[in-house]
Design a protein around this motif. Structure first.
Motif, PDB file in Angstrom:
ATOM      1  N   GLY A  74       0.769  -1.261  -0.015  1.00  0.00           N
ATOM      2  CA  GLY A  74      -0.032   0.043  -0.083  1.00  0.00           C
ATOM      3  C   GLY A  74       0.949   1.142   0.088  1.00  0.00           C
TER       4      GLY A  74
ATOM      5  N   SER B 163      -0.556   3.637  -2.658  1.00  0.00           N
ATOM      6  CA  SER B 163      -1.681   4.125  -2.475  1.00  0.00           C
ATOM      7  C   SER B 163      -1.766   5.166  -1.371  1.00  0.00           C
ATOM      8  CB  SER B 163      -2.670   2.839  -1.883  1.00  0.00           C
ATOM      9  OG  SER B 163      -2.966   2.007  -2.971  1.00  0.00           O
TER      10      SER B 163
ATOM     11  N   ASN C 283      -0.263   8.483  -2.930  1.00  0.00           N
ATOM     12  CA  ASN C 283      -1.399   9.063  -3.702  1.00  0.00           C
ATOM     13  C   ASN C 283      -2.453   9.674  -2.857  1.00  0.00           C
ATOM     14  OD1 ASN C 283      -0.199   8.446  -6.333  1.00  0.00           O
ATOM     15  ND2 ASN C 283      -1.386   6.349  -6.322  1.00  0.00           N
TER      16      ASN C 283
END
Length: 67
Positions: free
Chosen positions: A8, A11, A14
């Motif tokens: 992750g 992610s 982001n």
């Protein structure tokens, strides 16, 4: 960030950079909710060091200091 493939990291990066917005919950950095921080101020406060080797001119501090 360091971790296994699929952990992750991208992610999270982001989400921190507002590439996409969370549907629920909040992200806190130093007890500050990033959704209340101006996006330009937030982006100017973040620095990314990639895994690819690059040669830069000057000191390490000069190349990673966002200010």
């Amino acid at each position: 960030m360091v971790g296994w493939t699929g952990a992750g990291k991208s992610s999270l990066a982001n989400a921190i950079c507002w590439i996409f917005e969370a549907e629920s919950g909040k992200i806190l950095i130093d007890d500050a909710d990033i959704s209340t921080v101006n996006q330009k101020v937030l982006w100017n406060s973040i620095n990314v060091i990639t895994q690819e080797p690059n040669l830069f001119e000057g000191t390490l501090w000069f190349n990673i200091d966002p200010t």
